[in-house]
Scaffold this motif. Structure first.
Motif, PDB file in Angstrom:
ATOM      1  N   THR A   1       0.089 -40.484  26.369  1.00  0.00           N
ATOM      2  CA  THR A   1      -0.631 -41.716  26.014  1.00  0.00           C
ATOM      3  C   THR A   1      -0.116 -42.198  24.668  1.00  0.00           C
ATOM      4  OG1 THR A   1      -2.443 -40.564  24.897  1.00  0.00           O
ATOM      5  CG2 THR A   1      -2.728 -40.984  27.254  1.00  0.00           C
ATOM      6  N   PRO A   2      -0.246 -43.496  24.396  1.00  0.00           N
ATOM      7  CA  PRO A   2       0.332 -44.057  23.168  1.00  0.00           C
ATOM      8  C   PRO A   2      -0.287 -43.460  21.911  1.00  0.00           C
ATOM      9  CG  PRO A   2      -0.264 -45.811  24.693  1.00  0.00           C
ATOM     10  CD  PRO A   2      -0.857 -44.544  25.235  1.00  0.00           C
ATOM     11  N   GLN A   3       0.489 -43.530  20.867  1.00  0.00           N
ATOM     12  CA  GLN A   3       0.016 -43.110  19.552  1.00  0.00           C
ATOM     13  C   GLN A   3      -1.139 -44.023  19.126  1.00  0.00           C
ATOM     14  OE1 GLN A   3       3.263 -42.992  16.844  1.00  0.00           O
ATOM     15  NE2 GLN A   3       2.134 -41.846  15.310  1.00  0.00           N
ATOM     16  N   VAL A   4      -2.092 -43.451  18.441  1.00  0.00           N
ATOM     17  CA  VAL A   4      -3.234 -44.228  17.983  1.00  0.00           C
ATOM     18  C   VAL A   4      -3.154 -44.344  16.468  1.00  0.00           C
ATOM     19  CG1 VAL A   4      -5.743 -44.270  17.794  1.00  0.00           C
ATOM     20  CG2 VAL A   4      -4.662 -43.454  19.892  1.00  0.00           C
ATOM     21  N   ALA A   5      -3.336 -45.557  15.969  1.00  0.00           N
ATOM     22  CA  ALA A   5      -3.325 -45.739  14.513  1.00  0.00           C
ATOM     23  C   ALA A   5      -4.762 -45.716  14.023  1.00  0.00           C
ATOM     24  CB  ALA A   5      -2.665 -47.073  14.164  1.00  0.00           C
ATOM     25  N   SER A   6      -5.172 -44.619  13.464  1.00  0.00           N
ATOM     26  CA  SER A   6      -6.514 -44.533  12.902  1.00  0.00           C
ATOM     27  C   SER A   6      -6.459 -43.681  11.652  1.00  0.00           C
ATOM     28  CB  SER A   6      -7.478 -43.913  13.915  1.00  0.00           C
ATOM     29  OG  SER A   6      -8.714 -43.632  13.285  1.00  0.00           O
ATOM     30  N   GLU A   7      -7.186 -44.133  10.656  1.00  0.00           N
ATOM     31  CA  GLU A   7      -7.228 -43.368   9.407  1.00  0.00           C
ATOM     32  C   GLU A   7      -8.088 -42.112   9.595  1.00  0.00           C
ATOM     33  OE1 GLU A   7      -5.594 -44.292   6.477  1.00  0.00           O
ATOM     34  OE2 GLU A   7      -4.627 -45.686   7.879  1.00  0.00           O
ATOM     35  N   THR A   8      -9.104 -42.266  10.433  1.00  0.00           N
ATOM     36  CA  THR A   8     -10.019 -41.143  10.644  1.00  0.00           C
ATOM     37  C   THR A   8      -9.338 -40.087  11.511  1.00  0.00           C
ATOM     38  OG1 THR A   8     -11.710 -42.832  10.730  1.00  0.00           O
ATOM     39  CG2 THR A   8     -12.377 -40.579  11.295  1.00  0.00           C
ATOM     40  N   ARG A   9      -9.525 -38.826  11.114  1.00  0.00           N
ATOM     41  CA  ARG A   9      -8.899 -37.760  11.884  1.00  0.00           C
ATOM     42  C   ARG A   9      -9.981 -36.836  12.420  1.00  0.00           C
ATOM     43  NH1 ARG A   9      -3.510 -36.569  11.681  1.00  0.00           N
ATOM     44  NH2 ARG A   9      -2.531 -38.575  11.318  1.00  0.00           N
ATOM     45  N   VAL A  10      -9.730 -36.278  13.562  1.00  0.00           N
ATOM     46  CA  VAL A  10     -10.672 -35.328  14.140  1.00  0.00           C
ATOM     47  C   VAL A  10      -9.939 -34.028  14.431  1.00  0.00           C
ATOM     48  CG1 VAL A  10     -12.179 -37.084  15.139  1.00  0.00           C
ATOM     49  CG2 VAL A  10     -10.269 -36.209  16.483  1.00  0.00           C
ATOM     50  N   THR A  11     -10.670 -32.956  14.318  1.00  0.00           N
ATOM     51  CA  THR A  11     -10.077 -31.644  14.579  1.00  0.00           C
ATOM     52  C   THR A  11     -10.780 -31.030  15.782  1.00  0.00           C
ATOM     53  OG1 THR A  11      -9.552 -31.362  12.256  1.00  0.00           O
ATOM     54  CG2 THR A  11      -9.645 -29.361  13.592  1.00  0.00           C
ATOM     55  N   LEU A  12      -9.991 -30.526  16.689  1.00  0.00           N
ATOM     56  CA  LEU A  12     -10.545 -29.933  17.896  1.00  0.00           C
ATOM     57  C   LEU A  12      -9.729 -28.704  18.266  1.00  0.00           C
ATOM     58  CD1 LEU A  12      -9.420 -32.050  20.947  1.00  0.00           C
ATOM     59  CD2 LEU A  12      -8.650 -32.519  18.637  1.00  0.00           C
ATOM     60  N   THR A  13     -10.219 -27.980  19.240  1.00  0.00           N
ATOM     61  CA  THR A  13      -9.529 -26.773  19.669  1.00  0.00           C
ATOM     62  C   THR A  13      -9.109 -26.944  21.116  1.00  0.00           C
ATOM     63  OG1 THR A  13     -11.013 -25.567  18.237  1.00  0.00           O
ATOM     64  CG2 THR A  13      -9.734 -24.267  19.802  1.00  0.00           C
ATOM     65  N   ILE A  14      -7.824 -26.757  21.345  1.00  0.00           N
ATOM     66  CA  ILE A  14      -7.310 -26.859  22.705  1.00  0.00           C
ATOM     67  C   ILE A  14      -6.670 -25.524  23.072  1.00  0.00           C
ATOM     68  CG2 ILE A  14      -5.735 -28.076  24.243  1.00  0.00           C
ATOM     69  CD1 ILE A  14      -5.999 -30.522  22.445  1.00  0.00           C
ATOM     70  N   ASP A  15      -7.208 -24.894  24.070  1.00  0.00           N
ATOM     71  CA  ASP A  15      -6.712 -23.579  24.497  1.00  0.00           C
ATOM     72  C   ASP A  15      -6.590 -22.624  23.304  1.00  0.00           C
ATOM     73  OD1 ASP A  15      -6.591 -24.507  27.078  1.00  0.00           O
ATOM     74  OD2 ASP A  15      -4.459 -25.023  26.983  1.00  0.00           O
TER      75      ASP A  15
END
Lengths: 951, 503, 65, 141
Positions: A11-25
């Motif tokens: 999926t396309p890159q998203v331009a956002s200043e806000t960042r989120v942290t998640l856990t994948i596998d």
């Protein structure tokens, strides 16, 4: 570079200043808010199976292979359409998901051919990859069910086939056509199990549809459903080289995908900063000319032009040329010699040709094809802004709110940029088109110009002055910007001038035929609609007032505060791939590289020291002046690299007379072009696929051209120029084009930071690249203009001397179409002729009716200069009183009718305005017949020496 | 002058109401065309002084008028089918002329709208939340939360979209409401518009409902001044069941293929034309005026069962003696619905199965007729309430064939976007045929030696049933929307409860 | 060189600068010719006698020396 | 008036609508009995859509047909509720009655599910059909 497809993050890159942290596998990843789980997973190095997703398309969510599990969420959401959220815990590989994915794949394969080993996409197929990834071993449904296996293939497109039996209905092709190209030529037809891709309507095939053959669908297809014919014929590529397209000034970068020395396909490079992975029919598909049987690969000479050509060795050809040049110089002086650099060749090659002329021939008689296209841009922007170049990068258009297109037809001439522009327009930017003809941008699927001002050809300055009148008199000028950034006194002079009642839209309507109300509305929109950007092309420059129009455009941009930030600016759309570069490299007779005047002693001294010669301080001849001087007898020899001035320059008769008068014409080209009819020496050239160097596109972006295959003639063009120089005893010893660029950098402040090594590292650089701008300059004049203050120049509307009258009541204007390029030397030697086999004359139904003409009729097109015949297309795209044609085919010789009128400041020819008459005809003109005979005669190659093997 | 009231509801018309009405006119009566009471087995139902006669034919006119008709059912309002109901949404059914503004106003019409205007948007949404109203279309999403989301979403424009694409077999409450009480729907939409700041509303009606379309258009014209500046337009579907799915419905209004959109973004954020959009079913919006009338929210909340608040218009259909619309608080059992209210099958044969919730609903075995009507209870039993349609089958039903039909319906109506639904439904039909026809060996292709990995032994019935179950799992969890996702309910329920019908 | 053609060119330049007023236009025209014309063109037009030159062009040429 | 001019009128009549394609297609279908390629192209031009897009929409919805069928059409509901009330048993007789003269078209639900089997001819609805009344309906169509 080995062959491996570019990574696809889904999926396309998203331009956002806000960042989120998640856990994948189990791995933690931080991404911009709004990033899909699929992309986030790809960024961790993981890979979620997918078929309908691609990172140049909006997430679609149809294939259902990318399902994941998220703690606390019900079900199995698709990772492509689910945005990452803070603290999410995502599992991409669980037994449940594996079973679901295998179930989906089992369904796919139950309706798919089982001929992987004989499939053209074998080992280059996403369906195959994903079947492997999910571990499908058996299709328990069997293969006897309903299916699409019997559907017939559509082979109508000359470059790719559509085999619906292999289609998995992922809609990537449809979405690529919609989102990336913006043509909307494809659709899903029917629904449910019967869904199938359709080009156009039920009766259409790809060729008859609205498809413009940009190839985005082929690139998007995850299977062999849409496949290049070349891949089918040759096989899967094994290696790839990133290089830059040699067609228009957009400067798309491509992966040239090779099998041995054979080019298999050109795939637009996703990291290309000009094209971002998109392409057009020319760059992507029309490269077959490089291997065309017409290619000349051995040098040839002849004593006089009525003789047949003789193939000779390089030494003999170069020796012959050198001795002629030297004897002419000895007899008539250095100023009898000259050269034309090519806007098609690399910066390095262009630099060498002008160096050969200045340092070797000892004259400044060097010019380039920019003379006949964008020389007014150089003059106009240098005068107003201080720099002879456009102000923006292409990405800038994403930030535009109002786009003014004047004298340009981007969808045909700069299609890849046009797609970007159209995307922005679909998202809400407003469009104003100033053009005599209803170009596609005025109205095409999902695009509609707010205002189309269909002006009378030749009245650009009047229209722009009227717009300025509205802006100034209605108080819409950006005074704060002007006071800070421009010379206020000059602004006031200009404002007084444009405010005069005689420049009101109402008064000028009589001249321009643009309804005053529309013009006023358009001017208000441009001044008040937010970021205003101006894009223009040859419809601005190729006029008697070309330079005035460029300056009027610059005035308008400054008056509305639209310079110096993203989304605004003045943007010339350059015709040829390296016309910007050719100008940058000092191809004009009055200036050295970096636009420094030849009369400047300090600059000259720099070059003289480096080159070890003394340079002529006087400007040299421009192309039309060279031809004048040739007829006059004071100009006698010319070295023309990669230009076909006979076909491309105006008033063919005059060009022919000039060439014919010369003692030595050296043509350095791929083909025996029209100009070569008058040549004594033919030096075979190399294509962009066969050389290393750089091109500079319309956004000042310098990009690497990399050798993909060995030159068919054994030498890259810079090597040929060096050999000619050395035959004249100059003792050059460049061993690699990077050394030439180093010399350019050494001698040119705006290129100070440019080298091949830096380009390899950065991908591309936009000049100026120097201490102040070490990483280049996407946007110019951000803090201030190059010459301090922006300069308002009063541009009076001085009508052209070319006038309609009873004998020549119509105005002819010329342009391009998508499938062909310039004089067609390349594209006519490709299957692009499927779309445009001949030049047609467009005429309004009223004018056709008055003459008793209908579409398809042969017509005689006559001007005061000459006449030709071509077939008619009746269309209301052109206004009454205006006719239009293209100049891609030598058989038509549209330039037989164009005049010698030219821009007052630069002599750029007035291609766009010719008074003509059109009448019924029953065949070619005498000139066309004579010319054809001459062409055949001049292309004879002596029989005793075998010509290149047929086929 | 004798006044006779006869419904002009499409069902009454289909049963011959116009001819009966004409006969009464011929007999010198004044005929008032009203909405239908919803007792369909009695249509055409003739009302004379509150007493009912039905089902009437033109030949019954004289007897009805002279009081000798054997079709007399007594006072209609006292009929047990009506008396047992708790009618809120259908309070006007049978009682008012659908397009008569005076009738509407006289029965409390517009009170909710006027009150809503006086209390303002935040209070409207608060009352909606307080009422506990959940979407009546099938998903049961709380309406108050949806409205709140749209109200607070940034957007140039906002829309109210009424989903009137009532395509489920066995459902007709939306149609009856639109034909019988269109102003109530319009009022509900106007209140929603006021709550979220929408200027334009659309009612998307399936083209199979020409009478509803005509009534709505007429009603919108009549009510235009009352709801202004809010405006409503009817959009007509074009034969696509899947357009009952809210995102494909939005695409359809936009003039696109009715393909399902992936969510997110939710329609509440980016809905019609990319703008924040409330999309609610007919019955949800029609419940709104009642809730917004004085004390309505509390009253609404006081009805129901568990988290299923208020009343549900249940539609009794198929092979049932007393079919029609039965509005009742949640919690009623299927047993009561089918036997006590519905009177058992119309054929008089034993009930074999009941499909609740339309073509995507599970077939419920008589063993489970104690199931209370409630979203959560049904979900717990692998079934769904959906739009509240109850279709009764007698013992002649072939459940294997009905399972096949479920797959076939999915195949016919699939939008084709997602793979499990697009290919899976067709494979499902083929597979059920294979199972019912006696399991067969692999095809000619599979037995080729080149097909090395394919099974060479004939597939057993057990293996094919396992494959059908796997396919259903792929469709259920893999599909993009409820069409593919819920088709496994009827298929698996039929397979589980009536395996003998699968050959 | 064809003097008539050069005269046409000079007049065209002069005409486009004319809006600035005679004095400034003559200076600008002269500067333009200096910067962009090859020596033989300048020589030829000066040798041509200036019969058909516009006043501004003529004034410009007189400044060239 | 020729078709093309009539189409222009139809488009003009819907000028104020947002997303007008479906209403237009309904009107074209009603007026000409079909939405053929020519109509698709003309609508595409009028609405500034591509031909492909309009074709994609037309081919998606069952209400729109590419060619006109002049035969009378009887829509017979074959959905579950009507199945529960015995519609399937009527189908062979209905097909025989329709022959080639009448187009017998399956429809899934007319919203009369308590009084089936049901059929629709034009905007007229028919309920409680048995073999005799259905055959008669088809023969009268």
């Amino acid at each position: 570079m080995a062959y491996e497809p570019q990574a696809d993050f889904g999926t396309p890159q998203v331009a956002s200043e806000t960042r989120v942290t998640l856990t994948i596998d189990g791995r933690s990843v931080t991404v911009p808010q709004g990033t899909s789980l699929m992309r986030a997973a790809a960024l961790t190095g993981g890979s979620i199976p997918k078929l309908c997703a691609s990172d140049n398309l909006a997430a679609f969510g149809s294939c259902r292979l990318c399902l994941v599990e998220v703690d606390g969420m019900r079900g199995t959401p698709a990772s492509c359409t689910t945005p990452a959220a803070e603290g999410m815990t995502v599992h991409t590989q669980t037994p449940r998901l594996q079973k679901l994915r295998r179930g989906v794949m089992e369904l796919y394969i139950s309706d798919h051919p089982l001929d992987c080993l004989t499939c053209s996409a074998n080992n280059d197929c996403e369906l195959q990859d994903q079947a492997a990834a999910v571990g499908l071993r058996d299709v328990r449904f069997g293969y006897a069910g309903e299916n699409h296996l019997g559907l017939a293939a559509d082979t109508s497109n000359p470059y790719f086939d559509f085999d619906p039996s292999k289609c998995i209905a992922c809609s990537r092709c449809v979405r690529a056509c919609d989102e990336v190209q913006g043509t909307f030529a494809l659709t899903m037809d029917g629904r449910g199990f019967a869904s199938k891709i359709s080009a156009g309507q039920a009766g259409d095939d790809f060729l008859s549809s609205e498809c413009v053959s940009c190839g985005a669908c082929v690139q998007a297809c995850p299977t062999a459903t849409l496949q290049e014919k070349a891949v089918k014929e040759i096989g899967k590529p094994e290696r790839s080289v990133i290089t830059t397209c040699a067609y228009c000034g957009v400067g798309c970068t491509f992966r040239a995908e090779m099998r041995g020395e054979q080019l298999v396909r050109m795939v637009p490079w996703k990291d290309g900063k000009a094209n971002h992975g998109h392409s057009c029919v020319k760059g992507r598909f029309a490269w077959g000319y490089a291997q065309h049987k017409d290619r000349i690969t051995a040098p040839m000479i002849r004593e006089s032009i009525d003789q047949p050509w003789r193939e000779v060795s390089w030494d003999e050809a170069l020796g012959f040329a050198a001795s002629r040049l030297q004897s002419i110089k000895a007899q008539y002086g250095a100023r009898a010699l000259g050269g034309i650099t090519s806007s098609r060749c690399t910066n390095e090659e262009t630099f060498l040709v002008q160096k050969l002329v200045r340092a070797g021939f000892g004259t400044n008689n060097v010019d380039t094809c920019a003379r006949v296209c964008h020389s007014p841009t150089g003059y106009g922007l240098k005068t107003t802004f201080g720099t002879s170049a456009g102000t923006q990068d292409f990405d800038s258009v994403e930030h535009s709110d109002v786009i003014l297109v004047i004298g340009a037809n981007p969808t045909d001439a700069h299609p890849v940029f046009a797609s970007r522009m159209k995307r922005r327009l679909r998202k809400g930017a407003k469009l104003i088109v100033i053009d005599p003809r209803r170009i596609d941008l005025v109205r095409s699927a999902h695009i509609a110009a707010e205002y189309h001002l269909p002006l009378q050809p030749g009245t650009n300055v009047a229209v722009l002055t009227a717009m300025a009148h509205v802006i100034v008199t209605e108080g819409l000028a950006d005074e704060a910007f002007i006071r800070e950034r421009c010379d206020w006194d000059e602004y006031q002079d200009w404002a007084r001038f444009v405010s005069d009642e005689r420049h009101s839209p109402e008064v000028l309507e009589a001249v321009s035929r643009v309804p005053a109300a529309d013009l006023r509305a358009a001017a208000r929109l441009f001044a008040t609609g937010g970021n205003g950007a101006i894009y223009y092309g040859l419809g601005v420059t190729e006029h008697s007032q070309g330079s005035s129009t460029v300056m009027a455009i610059a005035n308008l941009a400054m008056a509305t505060g639209n310079v110096g930030r993203p989304g605004v600016g003045v943007n010339p759309l350059r015709g040829q791939n390296n016309v910007q570069g050719a100008c940058d490299m000092g191809s004009f007779p009055h200036e050295l590289s970096g636009y420094r005047h030849i009369s400047d002693t300090a600059t000259r001294a720099l070059f003289e020291a480096d080159w070890g010669v003394t340079l002529d301080p006087e400007p040299g001849l421009r192309i039309p002046n060279m031809l004048d001087a040739a007829v006059d007898g004071s100009f006698r020899a010319i070295y023309i690299q990669g230009e076909d001035i006979l076909q491309s320059d105006p008033n063919t008769h005059h060009v022919a007379a000039g060439l014919k008068a010369m003692d030595c014409v050296i043509v350095h080209d791929l083909f025996l072009n029209e100009t070569a009819n008058y040549a004594h020496v033919f030096l075979p050239g190399s294509t962009f696929l066969e050389k290393t160097g750089t091109f500079t596109n319309a956004e000042r972006r310098i990009q690497m051209v990399r050798k993909v295959m060995e030159p068919a003639n054994g030498m890259e063009d810079w090597q040929v120029t060096q050999a000619l120089a050395n035959a004249m005893g100059l003792g050059w010893n460049y061993t690699h084009p990077s050394q030439i660029m180093d010399e350019v950098a050494r001698l040119t402040p705006s290129f100070a930071g440019v080298s091949h090594a830096r380009l390899d590292e950065a991908g591309s650089l936009q000049w100026p690249v120097n201490e102040a701008h070490p990483d280049g300059s996407p946007i110019m004049h951000e803090a201030g203009f190059a010459n301090g203050k922006g300069k308002f120049v009063v541009t009076d509307y001085v009508p052209t001397d070319e006038k309609t009258g009873p004998r020549f009541p119509l105005l002819l204007t010329t342009g391009r179409i998508l499938s062909h390029y310039n004089v067609g030397a390349q594209t006519r030697r490709t299957a692009n002729t499927a779309w445009h086999p001949e030049d047609l004359l467009e005429m309004h139904p009223t004018d056709a009716e008055n003459r008793g003409l209908k579409s398809g009729d042969w017509t005689r097109l006559a001007s005061r200069t000459g006449e030709t015949t071509l077939r008619l297309l009746v269309t209301d795209r052109v206004a009454p009183g205006v006719v239009y044609t293209t100049f891609h085919h030598p058989a038509t010789q549209a330039n037989v009718v164009t005049t010698e009128f030219s821009d007052w400041a630069t002599n750029c020819p007035e291609y766009k305005v010719t008074a003509v008459q059109v009448m019924a005809s029953n065949g070619p003109t005498d000139w066309q017949e004579d010319y054809e005979a001459l062409s055949a005669r001049s292309r004879r190659i002596a029989p005793e020496i075998p010509a290149e093997a047929a086929e | 002058m004798t006044v006779v009231r006869i419904s002009d509801d499409a069902l009454a018309l289909a049963c011959g109401a116009d001819a009966v009405a004409a006969a009464f006119v011929g007999a010198g009566c004044t005929v008032e065309r009203v909405s239908s009471w919803g007792m369909h087995w009695l249509e055409p139902l003739v009302e004379l002084d509150g007493k009912g006669f039905g089902p009437a034919v033109p030949g019954d006119v004289a007897a009805i008028l002279n009081g000798t008709s054997a079709k007399a059912i007594g006072i209609i309002a006292d009929h047990p089918f009506i008396a047992r109901q708790q009618r809120l949404t259908f309070a006007r059914a049978g009682k008012t002329r659908p397009l008569d503004l005076a009738d509407y106003a006289a029965t409390g019409g517009w009170a909710g709208l006027y009150r809503a205007r006086s209390i303002g948007a935040p209070a409207i949404i608060a009352e909606m939340s307080q009422s506990g109203l959940r979407g009546r279309g099938g998903a049961g999403f709380p309406a108050g939360i949806k409205w709140q989301t749209v109200a607070s979403a940034p957007g140039d424009r906002k829309f109210i979209v009424c989903n009137a694409d009532e395509g489920d077999s066995g459902t007709f409450a939306d149609r009856m409401l639109m034909e019988g009480d269109p102003f109530q729907l319009i009022e509900g939409m106007a209140i929603a518009a006021h709550a979220v700041g929408a200027g334009q509303g659309y009612i998307y009606v399936r083209s199979e409902y020409p009478h509803a379309i005509a009534k709505l258009n007429a009603a919108i014209t009549l009510a235009a001044e009352i709801i202004a500046p809010f405006t409503i337009e009817v959009r007509v579907g074009a034969g696509a069941y899947v357009c009952g799915e809210e995102t494909s419905l939005l695409n359809s209004i936009e003039g696109k293929r009715g393909e399902v959109r992936a969510k997110p973004p939710l329609p509440a954020h980016q809905g019609l034309f990319g703008q924040p959009t409330v999309i609610n079913n007919v019955l949800t919006l029609a419940a709104v005026p009642h809730i917004l009338s004085e004390g309505g929210a509390v009253l609404y909340d006081s009805h129901g069962f568990g988290r299923s608040k208020g009343t549900k218009p249940i539609q009794l259909a198929g092979n049932i003696r007393h079919g029609g619309v039965f509005e009742t608080p949640f919690g009623i059992t299927l047993h009561d619905l089918i036997y006590d209210i519905g009177g058992g099958t119309a054929s008089g044969r034993p009930v074999k199965a009941v499909q609740v919730g339309g073509p995507l609903g599970a077939y419920i075995h008589p063993d489970r007729f104690d199931l209370p009507f409630d979203y959560e209870a049904y979900a717990g039993a692998d079934a769904l309430i959906g739009h509240g349609g109850v279709v009764v089958f007698d013992d002649t039903a072939d459940m294997g064939k009905l399972a096949r039909f479920a797959m076939e319906f999915c195949a016919v109506e699939s939008c084709g976007k997602c793979t499990p639904c697009r290919i899976g439904s067709t494979r499902g039909v083929e597979l059920i045929d294979r199972i019912r026809g006696g399991a067969t060996a692999g095809g000619a292709v599979e037995s080729l030696p080149q097909m090395h990995n394919a099974a060479k032994t004939p597939r057993s019935r057990e293996a094919d049933i396992e494959l059908l179950e796997d396919l259903c799992e792929t469709m259920k969890f893999g599909s993009l929307c409820a069409l593919g996702g819920f088709t496994p309910y009827p298929v698996l329920s039929a397979l589980r409860h009536w395996p003998e019908d699968f050959g | 060189m064809d003097v008539a053609h050069l005269t046409l060119m000079a007049n065209q330049i002069a005409r486009n600068f004319a809006v600035q007023g005679d004095e400034r236009a003559a200076a600008a025209t002269a500067e333009h010719i200096t910067l962009f014309w090859d020596p033989r063109m300048k020589a030829a037009i000066r040798a041509g006698g200036g019969a058909d030159l516009s006043p501004i062009a003529a004034a410009a040429l007189s400044r060239l020396d | 008036m020729n078709r093309s001019a009539r189409l222009v009128e139809i488009v003009a009549a819907h000028a104020g609508r947002e997303g007008p394609l479906l209403p237009l297609l309904h009107e074209v279908q009603a007026e000409f009995g079909c939405v053929d390629g020519e109509a698709e192209a003309q609508l595409a031009h009028a609405l500034n859509l591509s031909r492909a897009e309009v074709h994609g929409v037309v081919s998606f919805y069952h209400d729109f047909t590419a060619t006109a069928d002049p035969r009378p059409c009887v829509q017979l509901c074959r959905a579950e509720a009507c199945q529960a009330r015995g519609v399937e048993a009527l189908v062979p007789a209905a097909q025989a009655a329709a022959g080639g003269r009448v187009k017998l078209h399956d429809v899934y639900c007319l919203g009369l599910c308590s009084v089936g089997p049901n059929a629709r001819v034009g905007d007229q609805l028919y309920a409680r059909l048995d073999q005799g009344s259905l055959v008669e309906l088809i023969e009268r169509a």
